[in-house]
Write an enzyme that holds these catalytic residues in place. Structure first.
Site, PDB file in Angstrom:
ATOM      1  N   HIS A 146      22.454 -11.954   1.131  1.00  0.00           N
ATOM      2  CA  HIS A 146      23.371 -11.089   1.904  1.00  0.00           C
ATOM      3  C   HIS A 146      23.645 -11.635   3.305  1.00  0.00           C
ATOM      4  O   HIS A 146      24.467 -11.068   4.026  1.00  0.00           O
ATOM      5  CB  HIS A 146      22.792  -9.672   2.035  1.00  0.00           C
ATOM      6  CG  HIS A 146      22.681  -8.939   0.733  1.00  0.00           C
ATOM      7  ND1 HIS A 146      23.765  -8.697  -0.084  1.00  0.00           N
ATOM      8  CD2 HIS A 146      21.607  -8.377   0.097  1.00  0.00           C
ATOM      9  CE1 HIS A 146      23.363  -8.029  -1.162  1.00  0.00           C
ATOM     10  NE2 HIS A 146      22.061  -7.824  -1.082  1.00  0.00           N
ATOM     11  N   HIS A 195      22.598  -7.024  -6.761  1.00  0.00           N
ATOM     12  CA  HIS A 195      23.601  -6.819  -5.720  1.00  0.00           C
ATOM     13  C   HIS A 195      24.455  -8.074  -5.520  1.00  0.00           C
ATOM     14  O   HIS A 195      23.946  -9.192  -5.589  1.00  0.00           O
ATOM     15  CB  HIS A 195      22.916  -6.455  -4.398  1.00  0.00           C
ATOM     16  CG  HIS A 195      22.012  -5.267  -4.514  1.00  0.00           C
ATOM     17  ND1 HIS A 195      20.651  -5.390  -4.737  1.00  0.00           N
ATOM     18  CD2 HIS A 195      22.283  -3.943  -4.469  1.00  0.00           C
ATOM     19  CE1 HIS A 195      20.119  -4.181  -4.821  1.00  0.00           C
ATOM     20  NE2 HIS A 195      21.078  -3.282  -4.660  1.00  0.00           N
TER      21      HIS A 195
HETATM   22 ZN   LIG Z   1      19.394  -7.096  -4.780  1.00  0.00          ZN
END
Ligand SMILES: [Zn+2]
Length: 348
Positions: free
Chosen positions: A163, A201
């Protein structure tokens, strides 16, 4: 398969994160990596080594210098504001949005926390920089081993990385380990590198880093951002821009997806990677796709992770595995090492 283990990971140990309207104990905890380490040792999967050290300038291959400088000094600044802060993590609480300035770096510490981040789930603690830097060295050491001829290597690190973008942290991530590994493979002479992100994610940091690059193919299977974190990126119509057009493949899947549909999407991603002509593979290895994960929504089971490893091996590429998410702590070791064991058993 050799594992590079981040011995300083435990120095990053956040107390609380903002989750669904309240401060709750962090899901991203040191015991995650310790579980994986114990499982690796128990199954004797291969050598476990400390990473080599690198010059910090190599981090600028992926991240902006002002961002790195902020991370490096952030804890000292935080404590200098108020001695009591030594007992508190730093969490951002204010961010620039559309129409605001992000080109002027504010003097105020909270404002800079916001400028260089995008959520309030990612506490910065006394040991964050050392842990993240050592994690990066694991990823670079693993890439180096693969460049040296190894079939695969594993970077066992936390905090995770996918991320984190050019100049932002969030989603528990500060330095993008997978992106660094991919760049190291490029710098080592691999003409085209694929990053395959199998964390629950979407890897918004990795995508934004390589969105305009033809030499980096990014493919991700993840929870649909219409309902799942990180929400603001990861849709199927994001296919790259400029020279990178066609080099980004997002395969969002609905919450509740089980292994058959997930495995089908994995096959689609692997075919795209083969079509791209990648010479090496970096796997963002998150196992928060597990049915028991406390913050995710797919329904993969323990044995499915062996099948995933076999499928990844079928790509026939030199492979760097980089540890990402997985928050069902008691199963995270089994699930992660199942992937690696499935890969090893398949042979190369
Ligand atoms: Zn994750």
């Amino acid at each position: 398969m050799i594992t590079f283990y981040n011995e300083r990971h435990g120095q990053h140990h956040g107390k609380a994160e903002m989750f669904r309207g309240e401060l709750v104990p962090c899901f991203e905890v040191p015991s995650r990596v310790e579980r994986v380490l114990a499982e690796l040792r128990g199954r004797r999967l291969g050598a476990i080594e400390a990473p080599q050290a690198f010059d910090e300038a190599v981090l600028e291959r992926v991240h902006a210098l002002p961002y790195l400088q902020f991370l490096r000094g952030a804890w000292e600044e935080w404590v200098a504001l108020n001695g009591g802060n030594a007992q508190r993590d730093a969490l951002p609480s204010v961010w620039p949005v559309r129409g605001h300035r992000s080109d002027v770096v504010p003097q105020n510490f909270a404002a800079r926390m916001g400028l260089f981040s995008y959520d309030a789930g990612t506490p910065l603690t006394a040991g964050t920089w050392d842990a993240a830097r050592e994690g990066a060295w694991c990823a670079l050491s693993a890439a180096g081993r693969v460049l040296g001829g190894a079939r695969a290597a594993f970077a066992l690190t936390r905090p995770p990385g996918h991320h984190a973008g050019h100049d932002f942290f969030g989603g528990y991530c500060f330095i993008n380990n997978a992106a660094l590994a991919a760049q190291a493979l490029r710098d080592g002479g691999v003409e085209r590198v694929a990053v395959l992100d199998i964390d629950y994610h979407h890897g918004n940091g990795t995508q934004t880093l390589y969105y305009d690059r033809a030499d980096m193919f990014y493919a991700s299977l993840h929870g649909d951002p219409l309902t799942e974190y990180p929400f603001f990126l990861g849709h199927a119509d994001e296919t790259g821009v400029g020279e990178g057009l066609g080099c980004n493949l997002n395969l969002p899947l609905p919450r509740g997806t089980g292994f058959p549909a997930w495995h089908g999407a994995l096959g689609q991603a692997l075919r795209a990677i083969a079509d791209h002509g990648a010479g090496a593979l970096v796997v963002s290895l998150g196992v928060d796709t597990f049915e028991g994960d406390p913050i995710s929504g797919f329904r993969l089971r323990q044995d499915d992770y062996l099948r995933i490893g076999e499928a990844l091996a079928s790509a026939g590429l030199p492979t760097v595995f980089v540890f990402e998410g997985g928050y069902a702590v008691s199963e995270v070791g089994i699930n992660t090492v199942n992937v690696l064991e499935g890969f090893e058993q398949r042979g190369g």
